[in-house]
Design a protein around this motif. Structure first.
Motif, short mmCIF file in Angstrom:
data_model
loop_
_atom_site.label_atom_id
_atom_site.label_comp_id
_atom_site.label_asym_id
_atom_site.label_seq_id
_atom_site.Cartn_x
_atom_site.Cartn_y
_atom_site.Cartn_z
N LYS A 88 43.83 22.53 9.81
CA LYS A 88 42.42 22.26 10.47
C LYS A 88 42.33 21.39 11.59
CE LYS A 88 37.73 20.91 8.37
NZ LYS A 88 37.26 20.44 7.24
N SER A 89 43.15 20.45 11.69
CA SER A 89 43.59 19.46 12.88
C SER A 89 43.69 20.21 14.10
CB SER A 89 44.46 18.27 12.67
OG SER A 89 44.22 17.61 11.48
N LEU A 90 44.36 21.19 14.18
CA LEU A 90 44.92 22.06 15.38
C LEU A 90 43.65 22.73 15.93
CD1 LEU A 90 48.16 23.67 13.85
CD2 LEU A 90 47.84 21.78 15.47
N LYS A 91 42.58 23.08 15.19
CA LYS A 91 41.29 23.71 15.78
C LYS A 91 40.80 22.81 16.66
CE LYS A 91 40.68 26.01 11.19
NZ LYS A 91 39.64 26.47 10.03
N VAL A 92 40.86 21.64 16.64
CA VAL A 92 39.99 20.92 17.59
C VAL A 92 40.77 20.96 19.07
CG1 VAL A 92 39.63 18.38 18.02
CG2 VAL A 92 39.57 19.15 15.82
N LEU A 93 42.15 21.22 18.94
CA LEU A 93 42.88 21.31 20.24
C LEU A 93 42.63 22.32 21.01
CD1 LEU A 93 46.32 19.86 18.93
CD2 LEU A 93 44.44 18.44 19.95
N PHE A 94 42.16 23.66 20.33
CA PHE A 94 41.93 25.02 20.93
C PHE A 94 40.40 25.18 21.11
CE2 PHE A 94 46.17 25.54 19.04
CZ PHE A 94 46.66 26.43 20.12
N GLY A 95 39.48 24.42 20.85
CA GLY A 95 38.13 24.65 21.20
C GLY A 95 37.56 24.65 22.30
N ILE A 96 37.91 23.61 23.11
CA ILE A 96 37.41 23.77 24.58
C ILE A 96 38.11 24.89 25.49
CG2 ILE A 96 37.47 22.33 26.78
CD1 ILE A 96 37.28 19.91 25.00
N PRO A 97 39.31 25.08 25.42
CA PRO A 97 40.13 26.31 26.05
C PRO A 97 39.29 27.68 25.64
CG PRO A 97 41.89 24.84 25.15
CD PRO A 97 40.47 24.39 24.64
N LEU A 98 38.89 27.76 24.36
CA LEU A 98 38.13 28.90 23.99
C LEU A 98 36.94 28.99 24.58
CD1 LEU A 98 38.66 31.45 22.10
CD2 LEU A 98 37.82 29.83 20.18
N VAL A 99 36.21 28.12 24.50
CA VAL A 99 34.78 27.92 25.20
C VAL A 99 34.94 28.48 27.00
CG1 VAL A 99 32.65 26.80 25.93
CG2 VAL A 99 33.77 26.45 23.78
N VAL A 100 36.01 27.91 27.53
CA VAL A 100 36.11 27.99 28.97
C VAL A 100 36.56 29.49 29.10
CG1 VAL A 100 37.55 27.61 30.76
CG2 VAL A 100 36.79 25.64 29.44
N SER A 101 37.57 30.05 28.28
CA SER A 101 37.94 31.29 28.44
C SER A 101 36.68 32.49 28.10
CB SER A 101 38.85 31.69 27.37
OG SER A 101 38.59 31.66 25.93
N ALA A 102 35.92 32.10 27.36
CA ALA A 102 34.81 32.93 26.85
C ALA A 102 33.88 32.96 28.26
CB ALA A 102 33.89 32.52 25.86
N ALA A 103 33.45 31.76 28.99
CA ALA A 103 32.79 31.73 30.21
C ALA A 103 33.43 32.57 31.23
CB ALA A 103 32.60 30.15 30.49
N LEU A 104 34.70 32.44 31.39
CA LEU A 104 35.49 33.23 32.47
C LEU A 104 35.30 34.65 32.18
CD1 LEU A 104 38.60 30.59 32.97
CD2 LEU A 104 36.47 31.10 34.56
N LEU A 105 35.61 34.98 30.97
CA LEU A 105 35.60 36.37 30.72
C LEU A 105 34.30 37.04 31.07
CD1 LEU A 105 37.44 37.02 27.29
CD2 LEU A 105 37.84 38.08 29.28
N SER A 106 33.13 36.13 30.79
CA SER A 106 31.83 36.54 30.91
C SER A 106 31.61 36.77 32.62
CB SER A 106 30.76 35.76 30.56
OG SER A 106 30.55 35.83 29.16
N PHE A 107 32.13 35.94 33.21
CA PHE A 107 32.20 35.90 34.72
C PHE A 107 32.65 37.13 35.57
CE2 PHE A 107 33.58 35.24 39.20
CZ PHE A 107 32.29 34.80 39.77
N ALA A 108 33.92 37.50 34.91
CA ALA A 108 34.60 38.60 35.37
C ALA A 108 33.74 39.94 34.84
CB ALA A 108 36.13 38.51 34.88
N HIS A 109 33.38 39.94 33.66
CA HIS A 109 32.82 41.10 32.94
C HIS A 109 31.56 41.42 33.89
CE1 HIS A 109 29.85 43.26 30.59
NE2 HIS A 109 30.77 43.79 30.00
N GLY A 110 30.72 40.21 34.35
CA GLY A 110 29.41 40.61 35.02
C GLY A 110 30.03 40.99 36.46
N ALA A 111 30.91 40.75 36.98
CA ALA A 111 31.25 41.07 38.57
C ALA A 111 31.95 42.73 38.40
CB ALA A 111 32.41 40.01 38.85
N ASN A 112 32.55 43.20 37.24
CA ASN A 112 32.98 44.12 37.20
C ASN A 112 32.11 45.39 36.49
OD1 ASN A 112 35.62 45.69 37.42
ND2 ASN A 112 35.27 46.18 35.35
N ASP A 113 31.43 44.99 35.41
CA ASP A 113 30.75 45.84 34.76
C ASP A 113 29.31 46.10 35.17
OD1 ASP A 113 33.11 46.35 33.61
OD2 ASP A 113 32.32 46.53 31.58
N VAL A 114 28.58 45.27 35.97
CA VAL A 114 27.52 45.46 36.40
C VAL A 114 27.34 46.95 37.02
CG1 VAL A 114 27.55 44.23 38.83
CG2 VAL A 114 25.39 44.42 37.62
#
Length: 494
Positions: free
Chosen positions: A299-325
């Protein structure tokens, strides 16, 4: 005394009436709630048509452009409702983001990707799938693009209603192909391109699932299954975050920035390596500080992956908007160009007002209809935590880079959902393996029956079959709908 009792009876009657009114209001709001989304979507589609009317109302083909703008807005809404779930679903399913936070981040980054780095040339939408020269006149080409736009939007809408995340790219491809065949016969289709797209149906999810499973195996072997999980996390989490940052830097350079500047695969990989090294070194003290005082448990390990996961979701969205629009506005831009100049054989430039329709339509679709698919991808296929969701996000970026290197047209939807399946099936295999090891020392009477083991499957087979079936029939279904619509438009207009 009598007045007091009369007043009390009057008040009781009033209370009962007010209760009835409140029940009526609650029932009305409950019934009306499902109509809010379609109502707002309809208003946006009408506004898109009005915007087109302002620019092209005086032209001879003005009405066609107005109708096409409405279809483009409808398609953009459906892309937001269906496609964006692939980027945000894992982060929401892992509880790294709330549904509201995911929608807000996705709306901002999807729009930014579309407006800042969205494609200025989308000739492949029409020219790569069909040969425009095979269309006899600009009028027939416009009818074909109208049919392709509406059929792909209808198919994605149907898939969203069923709860199947499908590829909007493949929907548009099917729509263009069907309209091209209806307008000019089978010779109009670029069959080598279509064969490569058909191959990607298998390659995309398998590659995405395999890479996600590989990273989950690495995390389990080197962090989760070690005696001192926190010490292992301090060593490996900065490396994993560095890999993620470098991969996304290369991914964005390839997919998101290719319309602003020319980026070769070698340059993109060099950018990625540089960003990975800097991020790895920078994350070492951050992870050390974050891990202070954490207990030695998963359970403690989840804390360490939280922020990278949020950043990755934002970056995926940016790339998706650029590509799939381009999926939403590519055929619309082709219609605008053909209507203005009569030229339908050259590369298609996307006007700013068309890009705005695509960007805002994706955001509206996500806000109004996205939560259903986000929940499905994030939590209803298999259970995700931050480590598993991180593996899905990372595999999506790596698979796109590998596919670009191999020259394969892949679907971001198939990759992301394939990653979710890969993580789920790996968990099943790993649980079965550990059970076999434990069973070696277990008395026969304590062993789990085969029926019980089947019941404990970690991937929902019903969702798996629904999604795979939707993937397989997307291109032919969109093509058939498009051909029927083309003949319908030809009969009405021609």
């Amino acid at each position: 005394m009598s007045n007091d009792s009369g007043d009390s009876r009057h008040l009781e009657t009033l209370d009962r009436d007010l209760h009835r009114l409140s029940y009526l209001e609650s029932a009305t709001s409950y019934v009306a709630r499902p109509m809010v989304g379609p109502g707002v979507a309809l208003i946006f589609i009408v506004l898109a048509g009005l915007m087109a009317a302002i620019f092209f109302g005086q032209d001879s083909n003005g009405m066609i452009v107005v109708v096409a703008a409405g279809f483009g807005a409808y398609m953009a809404i459906n892309i937001g409702a269906n496609d964006v779930a692939n980027n945000m679903g894992p982060a929401v399913g892992a509880n790294a983001l709330t549904m509201g936070g995911a929608i807000a981040i996705a709306a901002v980054f999807e729009s930014a990707g579309a407006l800042i780095a969205g494609g200025d040339v989308v000739s492949t939408i029409a020219k790569g799938i069909i040969e425009p020269e095979s269309m006899v006149t600009a009028e027939i080409f416009i009818w074909a693009m109208l049919a392709a736009l509406l059929s792909s939007a209808l198919w994605v809408n149907l898939a969203t209603w069923v709860g199947a995340p499908v590829s909007t790219t493949h929907s548009v491809v099917g729509g263009v192909m069907g309209a091209g065949i209806a307008a000019a016969g089978f010779t109009a289709v670029n069959w080598p391109t279509m064969s490569a797209i058909a191959a990607s149906w298998v390659i995309s999810p398998v590659l995405g699932g395999g890479i996600a499973a590989l990273f989950l195996w690495f995390i389990k072997a080197n962090i989760i299954y070690t005696p001192d999980k926190i010490a292992a996390a301090r060593k490996w989490v900065p490396v994993l975050v560095g890999i993620m940052a470098g991969t996304f830097a290369a991914y964005l350079a390839l997919k998101g920035l290719k319309h602003l500047m020319r980026v070769s695969l070698g340059l993109a990989l060099s950018i990625g390596v540089g960003v990975a090294i800097v991020t790895w070194l920078g994350m070492i003290p951050v992870i050390r500080k974050q891990s202070e005082g954490l207990e030695n448990r998963n359970k403690s390990l989840k804390v360490l992956f939280g922020i990278p996961l949020v950043v990755s979701a934002a970056l995926l969205s940016f790339a998706h908007g650029a590509n799939d629009v381009a999926n939403a506005v590519g055929p619309l831009a082709a219609i605008v160009q053909a209507s203005q100049s009569g030229d339908f054989t050259q590369a298609v430039s996307i006007p700013t007002w068309v890009m705005i329709i695509g960007a805002f339509g994706i955001s509206f679709g996500l806000f109004l209809f996205g939560p259903k698919l986000i929940r499905m991808v994030g939590s209803q296929i298999t259970k995700l935590n931050p480590m598993r969701a991180y593996c899905v996000a990372l595999s999506a970026a790596i698979t796109v880079i590998v596919a670009s290197w191999l020259g394969l047209p892949v679907s971001s939807t198939h990759i992301a959902v394939g990653g979710v399946f890969g993580v789920g099936f790996f968990r099943e295999w790993d649980a079965e393996r550990r059970l076999r090891l434990a069973r070696g020392n277990m008395p026969d009477e304590n062993r789990i029956a085969p029926e019980e083991r089947r019941r404990r499957k970690l991937v929902r087979r019903s969702h798996f079959m629904t999604i795979v079936a939707a993937w397989v029939i997307t291109v032919p279904a969109a093509a058939i709908m498009s051909a029927v619509l083309f003949f319908g438009i030809q009969a009405v207009v021609g």
